[in-house]
Scaffold this active site. Structure first.
Site, short mmCIF file in Angstrom:
data_model
loop_
_atom_site.label_atom_id
_atom_site.label_comp_id
_atom_site.label_asym_id
_atom_site.label_seq_id
_atom_site.Cartn_x
_atom_site.Cartn_y
_atom_site.Cartn_z
N GLU A 127 20.56 -82.25 -11.95
CA GLU A 127 19.35 -81.54 -11.28
C GLU A 127 19.09 -80.42 -11.97
OE1 GLU A 127 17.29 -83.27 -9.28
OE2 GLU A 127 18.34 -85.13 -9.30
N GLY B 88 17.96 -79.63 -6.49
CA GLY B 88 18.74 -80.78 -6.03
C GLY B 88 18.10 -82.23 -6.27
N PRO C 268 21.64 -85.08 11.50
CA PRO C 268 20.95 -86.40 11.18
C PRO C 268 19.40 -86.27 10.88
CG PRO C 268 22.48 -86.50 13.09
CD PRO C 268 22.49 -85.14 12.76
N GLU D 136 15.25 -79.78 -13.25
CA GLU D 136 14.24 -79.20 -12.71
C GLU D 136 13.80 -77.67 -12.87
OE1 GLU D 136 15.41 -79.82 -8.37
OE2 GLU D 136 15.02 -81.72 -8.33
N GLU E 218 7.16 -76.10 -10.38
CA GLU E 218 7.25 -74.80 -10.89
C GLU E 218 8.79 -74.30 -10.27
OE1 GLU E 218 5.07 -70.33 -9.94
OE2 GLU E 218 4.23 -72.25 -8.94
#
Length: 236
Positions: free
Chosen positions: A74, A58, A95, A78, A128
């Site tokens: 993404e 992500g 939060p 990735e 990886e």
């Protein structure tokens, strides 16, 4: 919720508001079944925070991207995984979930047949990419264990009340193949005769007219889904 600052008025009379703006990210959970185990695709982070830790693929949403565009980008950057169906899962916004600051993450998930997994390739800030059994996960970055646990819970629910299992199967399959999808994900056995009767009564699949031989067993009839799309059905 009150804004951080009171609204001000522009010269044209319009009110101008100033609000706190958290960062928005997208996480993508991809599941498949390999060697009789439900597995999830994880990446090893090549940057801080959590350098060297495993995480869900992500990243941050760019200014001119939609959430789904970010997820697709993404994932390709990735892991090398492309051209898969994505469905929005949930939004995580505690939060303190990211040490870099306030980050709200929109999670997507997808199911892919093992035959379409292909060769994984890591790039950008990843060292990886690897498939892990969901019951044998490494130490994870951020709150990603919580995210995965929630995704598995949702997947099990969808398996019981929709036809989502088609996403984990090749175009042609045996009823035994389909039964194993349910047994692996729900982690319980099904009576073969009752399962076949239930599946056929739902009118979801149709015979292909072909048979397949596996090992020393008798040839088995193969089937295909009449529609490879999600529909509401009570299967279990």
């Amino acid at each position: 919720m009150k804004p951080d600052k009171e609204p001000t008025t522009k010269d044209n009379g319009a009110e101008e508001h100033s609000y706190y703006r958290p960062a928005v990210a997208v996480d993508v959970l991809i599941f498949t079944i390999i060697n009789e185990k439900l597995r999830i695709l994880l990446i090893k982070r090549g940057i801080e925070p959590f350098l060297g830790k495993w995480a869900i693929p992500g990243g941050f949403v760019r200014e001119n991207e939609s959430l789904e565009e970010t997820a697709i980008r993404e994932l390709a950057e990735e892991t090398g995984v492309t051209d898969i169906y994505l469905e929005q899962l949930y939004t995580f916004g505690e939060p303190e979930r990211d040490p870099r600051g306030r980050v709200i993450s929109v999670a997507y998930y997808a199911l892919v047949p093992s035959g379409k997994v292909g060769v994984l390739s890591a790039a950008t800030d990843v060292t990886e990419a690897k498939w892990f059994p969901v019951n044998d996960l490494p130490e994870l970055a951020f709150d990603h264990r919580q995210v995965i646990d929630y995704a598995i819970k949702r997947l099990r629910w969808k398996l019981e009340y929709t036809s989502v299992a088609y996403s984990l199967l090749e175009e042609e399959f045996t009823l035994t193949d389909l039964q194993r999808i349910y047994e692996i994900i729900l982690n319980r056995p099904f009576d073969k005769r009752n399962f076949r009767k239930k599946i056929l009564s739902l009118n979801l699949v149709e015979p292909t007219g072909k048979k397949v031989v596996r090992g020393v067993h008798r040839p088995a009839q193969t089937y295909r889904f009449k529609k490879r799309q999600l529909s509401l059905v009570e299967i279990t």
